[in-house]
Every structure is written in structure tokens, then in C-alpha cells.
Design a protein around this motif. Structure first.
Motif, PDB file in Angstrom:
ATOM      1  N   ASP A 112      -2.538  41.656  -8.433  1.00  0.00           N
ATOM      2  CA  ASP A 112      -2.676  42.138  -7.484  1.00  0.00           C
ATOM      3  C   ASP A 112      -1.356  41.945  -6.474  1.00  0.00           C
ATOM      4  O   ASP A 112      -0.726  42.659  -5.498  1.00  0.00           O
ATOM      5  N   ALA A 113      -1.600  40.257  -5.522  1.00  0.00           N
ATOM      6  CA  ALA A 113      -0.630  39.651  -5.140  1.00  0.00           C
ATOM      7  C   ALA A 113       0.609  39.592  -5.448  1.00  0.00           C
ATOM      8  O   ALA A 113       1.674  40.063  -4.819  1.00  0.00           O
ATOM      9  N   LEU A 114       0.501  39.069  -6.725  1.00  0.00           N
ATOM     10  CA  LEU A 114       2.737  40.107  -7.618  1.00  0.00           C
ATOM     11  C   LEU A 114       3.053  41.953  -7.487  1.00  0.00           C
ATOM     12  O   LEU A 114       4.141  41.001  -7.000  1.00  0.00           O
ATOM     13  N   GLU A 115       1.729  42.046  -7.627  1.00  0.00           N
ATOM     14  CA  GLU A 115       2.422  43.421  -7.704  1.00  0.00           C
ATOM     15  C   GLU A 115       2.986  44.179  -5.821  1.00  0.00           C
ATOM     16  O   GLU A 115       3.434  44.987  -5.726  1.00  0.00           O
ATOM     17  N   LEU A 116       2.290  43.786  -5.457  1.00  0.00           N
ATOM     18  CA  LEU A 116       2.072  43.887  -3.799  1.00  0.00           C
ATOM     19  C   LEU A 116       3.305  43.622  -3.427  1.00  0.00           C
ATOM     20  O   LEU A 116       4.607  43.799  -2.927  1.00  0.00           O
ATOM     21  N   LYS A 161      -9.877  35.835 -10.225  1.00  0.00           N
ATOM     22  CA  LYS A 161      -9.472  35.194  -9.981  1.00  0.00           C
ATOM     23  C   LYS A 161      -7.611  35.895 -10.428  1.00  0.00           C
ATOM     24  O   LYS A 161      -6.762  35.900 -10.211  1.00  0.00           O
ATOM     25  N   LEU A 162      -7.795  36.281 -11.742  1.00  0.00           N
ATOM     26  CA  LEU A 162      -6.564  37.398 -12.419  1.00  0.00           C
ATOM     27  C   LEU A 162      -6.618  38.660 -11.806  1.00  0.00           C
ATOM     28  O   LEU A 162      -5.684  38.631 -11.682  1.00  0.00           O
ATOM     29  N   ALA A 204      -9.925  47.943  -6.212  1.00  0.00           N
ATOM     30  CA  ALA A 204     -11.514  47.083  -5.940  1.00  0.00           C
ATOM     31  C   ALA A 204     -11.801  46.193  -6.372  1.00  0.00           C
ATOM     32  O   ALA A 204     -10.865  46.121  -8.067  1.00  0.00           O
ATOM     33  N   ILE A 205     -12.713  45.197  -7.196  1.00  0.00           N
ATOM     34  CA  ILE A 205     -12.478  43.908  -7.521  1.00  0.00           C
ATOM     35  C   ILE A 205     -13.624  44.541  -8.478  1.00  0.00           C
ATOM     36  O   ILE A 205     -14.842  45.173  -8.839  1.00  0.00           O
ATOM     37  N   LEU A 206     -13.484  44.868  -9.605  1.00  0.00           N
ATOM     38  CA  LEU A 206     -14.042  45.296 -11.267  1.00  0.00           C
ATOM     39  C   LEU A 206     -14.222  43.861 -11.343  1.00  0.00           C
ATOM     40  O   LEU A 206     -14.503  42.676 -11.411  1.00  0.00           O
ATOM     41  N   PRO A 207     -14.968  44.660 -12.896  1.00  0.00           N
ATOM     42  CA  PRO A 207     -15.951  43.351 -13.477  1.00  0.00           C
ATOM     43  C   PRO A 207     -14.644  42.343 -14.221  1.00  0.00           C
ATOM     44  O   PRO A 207     -13.359  42.321 -14.209  1.00  0.00           O
ATOM     45  N   GLY A 208     -15.119  41.232 -14.521  1.00  0.00           N
ATOM     46  CA  GLY A 208     -14.163  40.034 -15.244  1.00  0.00           C
ATOM     47  C   GLY A 208     -13.301  39.333 -14.335  1.00  0.00           C
ATOM     48  O   GLY A 208     -14.732  38.888 -13.191  1.00  0.00           O
ATOM     49  N   ARG A 215     -13.994  34.860  -3.119  1.00  0.00           N
ATOM     50  CA  ARG A 215     -13.417  34.270  -4.604  1.00  0.00           C
ATOM     51  C   ARG A 215     -11.714  34.526  -4.487  1.00  0.00           C
ATOM     52  O   ARG A 215     -10.731  34.133  -5.206  1.00  0.00           O
ATOM     53  N   TYR A 216     -12.093  36.169  -4.266  1.00  0.00           N
ATOM     54  CA  TYR A 216     -10.527  36.739  -4.286  1.00  0.00           C
ATOM     55  C   TYR A 216      -9.594  36.539  -3.612  1.00  0.00           C
ATOM     56  O   TYR A 216      -8.485  36.496  -3.735  1.00  0.00           O
TER      57      TYR A 216
END
Length: 292
Positions: free
Chosen positions: A42-46, A36-37, A29-33, A138-139
Motif C-alpha cells: 500500500d505504501a509503494l502504491e501510494l 506487514k506485506l 482494508a486490512i485483509l487476512p494474512g 503493526r500495519y
């Protein structure tokens, strides 16, 4: 078009008795905050889950198709359309990439659409003429940059290639873009984002003649990747779909005309697609048999 191609692939799978395996990334899910971070993390975890580390991805389309089970299609589209994404539980995740775009640009588009799969967005069209400022877009943009060009890897290779230099050269850009499999513009903009070069670096190249394909050939020589899809227009589809179509034709399950209609190709394109094995001499009767 994407829906029609997805239905065609499902029909071929059903004819051949194939059940598509799915290995989709866990939904995030796209969380508050800071979105970009979140995308970078998420990209690095994947990448870690897929065993990629921070190394360059040589063929993201093959990764999507064969490792994740995503349906990927490549067709010539209007230039402003980079790609489309759709997801539903029945058909699964589907991506359509613009075959008119260079390989490096298609790779970043594929990673962008993968970002939408991570957040399970039901549908999206990446239209360069429509500036989308939603958090979802943006995500996806940030996810694509991080997935294809991990920050630490870019920094490390940048340090190695530019050792002793005072200015960013065309050769630096060409070598780094080739290494990460992305467009030259995407690479420079990532360098800007990571504050390795000043803002406006890409604009400087554009004002001063750009970086041409000829210059790339001079720098890379025989390392230049042959983009058959764009330059030769040979295969208007991906490897998996061409193999499915060729197998269905060889087994007599569908005629040329039926396959052309199903895949929305003309006869010339279809023949090129299903005759690749013959052209490469890999389908003789005495070829090794599959044991399982």
C-alpha cells in the motif's frame, strides 16, 4: 488539543472563504494474512500515485498538508507521545505531531499516522509507553517504514555508500538517515529489517556511545537541516496554519488576542508566527500582486 486545533483551522478557513481540498488516498482494508506485506504494498502504491517513485521525501508535513489536504499540527507534547490521529467526514483527517521530537522522528510519526488514514481508523494516539500489538498498529508501523524508506531505495543507497567497507560506521548511518529524512535509530532498524546488517546493530551503537548530534554536524556540515520547530522553538505550528493566521490578522478579521485564544498560543508565540513574513521582508506594499 487536536480537536481544538482542527476547529480553529476550520474557523480560519471559513473567515477567509477558503474551502479545503481533499486528495486522500483510497481506503485500504486490512485483509487476512501478513499485515506487514500489505502495508509495504500500500505504501509503494501510494508513492506511485503521488508521483514520488522510490525517492526520498524531503518534507512529509508539506506533502500531507498541500498535496493530500490533511490537517497537520505541531505542538510540544509529553515525550512519550509521538503523535495523534483523528478522522471524521466533517473535519477530515487531522494529525498532531510532537514538536519536542527531532525532525526525523516527527517525519516517521507523520507517515505512521498517514497509515491510519489509509485504513480510515477513526482515532489513534501513538504512545511509546504502550506497546500496541493490534494489526492496525503493526500495519501503521510497517507502512511508515516503507513509505519513508522504500526497500529497494534503501538497498541501492546502502550498496553505494558502503562499497568496500566491512562494517557499518556512524558515517554510513548519518548519511543514510539524512538522505531519507528519518532518525538514525529508525534507519538502522530498517537496515536490520531488510537484512542489510545483523539484528542488534542499533543496540551495538547504543552500547558504544551512540551517534551524537555533534557527530552528525561533523559529517554533514552545512547540509544539516535546521529544525526551527525543535531547536529554536520559533514556530509552534505548520506553514499552512501560520499563513492562515497571518492573513486573518493582516486583514483585520481577528485581533492578536483572538488569534492567540483560537490557536491556544501565548502572545509571544503568536507574534513570532504572524510576523515571519515581516522578518523575511516579504510583505511590503510593493510586493508582487497575486493575479488569481
Amino acid at each position: 488539543l487536536l480537536n481544538r486545533l482542527a476547529r480553529a483551522e476550520v474557523e480560519l478557513e471559513n473567515l477567509l472563504g477558503i474551502r479545503r481540498a481533499r486528495n486522500y488516498p483510497a481506503e485500504r482494508a486490512i485483509l487476512p494474512g501478513d499485515v506487514k506485506l500489505q502495508a509495504e504494498q500500500d505504501a509503494l502504491e501510494l508513492r506511485q500515485q503521488l508521483g514520488l517513485g522510490i525517492g526520498p521525501i524531503q518534507d512529509i508535513v508539506a506533502l500531507l498538508e498541500l498535496q493530500l489536504g490533511v490537517r497537520v499540527f505541531i505542538r510540544r507534547l509529553p515525550d512519550r507521545i509521538s503523535g495523534l490521529f483523528a478522522f471524521d467526514e466533517a473535519t477530515g483527517a487531522c494529525i498532531l505531531l510532537n514538536g519536542n521530537h527531532p525532525r526525523g522522528r516527527r517525519a516517521l510519526t507523520a507517515a505512521h499516522e498517514l497509515g491510519h488514514l489509509v485504513t480510515r481508523q477513526p482515532a489513534e494516539v501513538l504512545d511509546e509507553e504502550q506497546i500496541e500489538e493490534s494489526r492496525e498498529e503493526r500495519y501503521a508501523h510497517a507502512f511508515a517504514r516503507s513509505f519513508m524508506m522504500p526497500a529497494r531505495a534503501v538497498m541501492a543507497h546502502f550498496k553505494e555508500l558502503t562499497a568496500g567497507a566491512k562494517n557499518l560506521s556512524r558515517r554510513h548511518v548519518i548519511e543514510l538517515a539524512h538522505l531519507f529524512g528519518v532518525s538514525r535509530e529508525a534507519l538502522v532498524r530498517r537496515l536490520q529489517e531488510l537484512r542489510l546488517v545483523p539484528a542488534g546493530a542499533w543496540d551495538w551503537f547504543e552500547r558504544n556511545g551512540g551517534i551524537s548530534n555533534e557527530q552528525e554536524r561533523e559529517v554533514l556540515g552545512d547540509r544539516v537541516v535546521n529544525d526551527r520547530l525543535r531547536e529554536e522553538k520559533r514556530l509552534p505550528t505548520t506553514v499552512r496554519l501560520s499563513l492562515l493566521a497571518g492573513t486573518a490578522w493582516k486583514q483585520g478579521l481577528l485581533s492578536e488576542g483572538q488569534l492567540a485564544s483560537l490557536l491556544h498560543l501565548d502572545r509571544v508565540e503568536l507574534r513570532r508566527l504572524i510576523q515571519v513574513d515581516e522578518a523575511e521582508g516579504s510583505n511590503g506594499d510593493d510586493a508582487p500582486e497575486l493575479l488569481a
